[in-house]
Scaffold this active site. Sequence first.
Site, mmCIF file in Angstrom:
data_model
loop_
_atom_site.group_PDB
_atom_site.id
_atom_site.type_symbol
_atom_site.label_atom_id
_atom_site.label_comp_id
_atom_site.label_asym_id
_atom_site.label_seq_id
_atom_site.Cartn_x
_atom_site.Cartn_y
_atom_site.Cartn_z
ATOM 1 N N ASP A 69 0.800 -1.227 0.000
ATOM 2 C CA ASP A 69 0.000 0.000 0.000
ATOM 3 C C ASP A 69 0.829 1.272 0.000
ATOM 4 O O ASP A 69 0.354 2.317 -0.416
ATOM 5 C CB ASP A 69 -0.916 0.018 1.233
ATOM 6 C CG ASP A 69 -1.973 -1.073 1.178
ATOM 7 O OD1 ASP A 69 -2.351 -1.479 0.057
ATOM 8 O OD2 ASP A 69 -2.429 -1.507 2.246
ATOM 9 N N ASP A 92 -0.155 5.636 1.748
ATOM 10 C CA ASP A 92 -1.280 5.113 2.510
ATOM 11 C C ASP A 92 -1.187 5.601 3.952
ATOM 12 O O ASP A 92 -1.303 6.791 4.194
ATOM 13 C CB ASP A 92 -1.317 3.584 2.419
ATOM 14 C CG ASP A 92 -2.639 3.019 2.911
ATOM 15 O OD1 ASP A 92 -3.682 3.635 2.665
ATOM 16 O OD2 ASP A 92 -2.634 1.952 3.556
ATOM 17 N N ASP A 147 0.292 1.619 10.263
ATOM 18 C CA ASP A 147 -0.894 0.769 10.218
ATOM 19 C C ASP A 147 -0.594 -0.539 10.929
ATOM 20 O O ASP A 147 0.450 -1.163 10.681
ATOM 21 C CB ASP A 147 -1.307 0.472 8.771
ATOM 22 C CG ASP A 147 -2.027 1.654 8.117
ATOM 23 O OD1 ASP A 147 -2.099 2.732 8.749
ATOM 24 O OD2 ASP A 147 -2.494 1.499 6.979
ATOM 25 N N ARG A 156 -7.519 10.268 11.348
ATOM 26 C CA ARG A 156 -6.962 8.998 11.826
ATOM 27 C C ARG A 156 -5.725 9.187 12.708
ATOM 28 O O ARG A 156 -4.636 8.772 12.355
ATOM 29 C CB ARG A 156 -6.630 8.059 10.657
ATOM 30 C CG ARG A 156 -7.825 7.629 9.859
ATOM 31 C CD ARG A 156 -7.476 6.525 8.870
ATOM 32 N NE ARG A 156 -8.651 6.052 8.145
ATOM 33 C CZ ARG A 156 -8.662 5.041 7.286
ATOM 34 N NH1 ARG A 156 -7.523 4.389 7.045
ATOM 35 N NH2 ARG A 156 -9.763 4.679 6.679
#
Length: 481
Positions: A279, A303, A307, A359
Amino acid sequence: MVGESCSAAAASRRRRRWWAALGAVSLLLLVAVGSGCVASYGGRLRAGSAAAATTVTAAAIGARRWLRDSTSRLAAATARSNVADADADGSATGAVAGAVDDPESVATQVHMSIRNSTARRNLGGYLSCGTGNPIDDCWRCDPEWHSNRQRLADCGIGFGRNAIGGRDGKIYVVTDPGDDDPVTPRRGTLRHAVIRNEPLWIIFERDMVITLKQELIMNSFKTIDGRGANVHIANGACLTLQFITNVIIHGLHIHDCRPTGNAMVRSSPRHYGWRTMADGDAVSIFASSHVWVDHCSLSNCADGLIDAVEGSTAITVSNNYFTHHNEVMLLGHRDSYLKDKAMQVTIAFNHFGEGLIQRMPRCRHGYFHVVNNDYTHWEMYAIGGSAEPTINSQGNRFLAPTNPFAKEVTKRIEADQTTWNAWNWRSEGDLLLNGAYFIPSGAGASSSYSRASSLGAKSSSMVGTITSGAGVLSCRKGSSC
């Protein structure tokens, strides 16, 4: 018949893991009993002997370290089996390695460490040169830090506190910034270092920019330590942690990461394989545990910046500086992936700076302790989630944007109020500026909720001082960082 065979195989794997764990505990008991016998024997025959006392102390310390490291190694050994046993919806036949039964107790430990550091600071610096940041105060005061690099591994807090990285291995010096061959990396390159099977503490000979052709697929028990050099991983692929444990990433600039893949990439000295498109995350954590990302500067990737998905847990993200990015941090694979209920992440002392949109983090299912961070920019929201995560926000400073429609710190995603009213989201001691507001829910919305509030986060008035060193530090040999 096929289903029965698969069930039998899974049961056999579980039995093997059980007996391996039982054997490890039995060996620990033998070590502990043996140490006790030595202590008793020494007490009778060599009372007052410094040598005997040193031997007993060393044995006790060795036993504790053995237990800590054996637990981490057992987690690594079982991680792949647990993932293999997972059902299509993400449920699993075994517990997620690294998760703790009582996450509130870990939050309390974080508060205690912050309180102790700030108390020392308030003595006027006589006992501490630090800022009240317990991670930094553990090692930054030492002008000989470069000779004691591996001490850093003992300074973690929160859910990733047991990540030892390459503490017990040799130091590997990266001398070559190149990445010409992801299958056969040259000795002296970062890729050659991170795929080794043995524990390694990886440092850099000089300043360098490393542009990776393909994902840097790391092996377990590694520390990447950028202190003393200006190291950028940029303009190519970035870091991937997959099915591994015990990793520390410290002091790196990671930015402008791009999707790569459809290529062969080596992940260990004996294995390489085909990788599909990645990603473009700065740090991708997949089915991994005991991970600590500290004092990095991250920005502008394709991205996410960090994560963590697919049952990853026991993670601390601390002292980082995040800038110029949209979807900063995703913690949880998808709403239907139930194994992420065991995800536990500490997010502490970070600066969420200019050019960020959303986020910080976005959470699913697990338990997330967000403590003493400085939020100076967001365009949509700061903290969001779905699938009933627990979010414990304490002592953060939230400065809302000028946009009157983006003042809310929180965002519940794809859920109506009748559903999210039961989610445990709480704000304690947060400083809400320029119209910022946090909507609590569940137990967090009740004034009677006090289990995790007995010690409290450090006052949000301390956030500026605690996060003043967020991001990569300028560390030079012979002086404190």
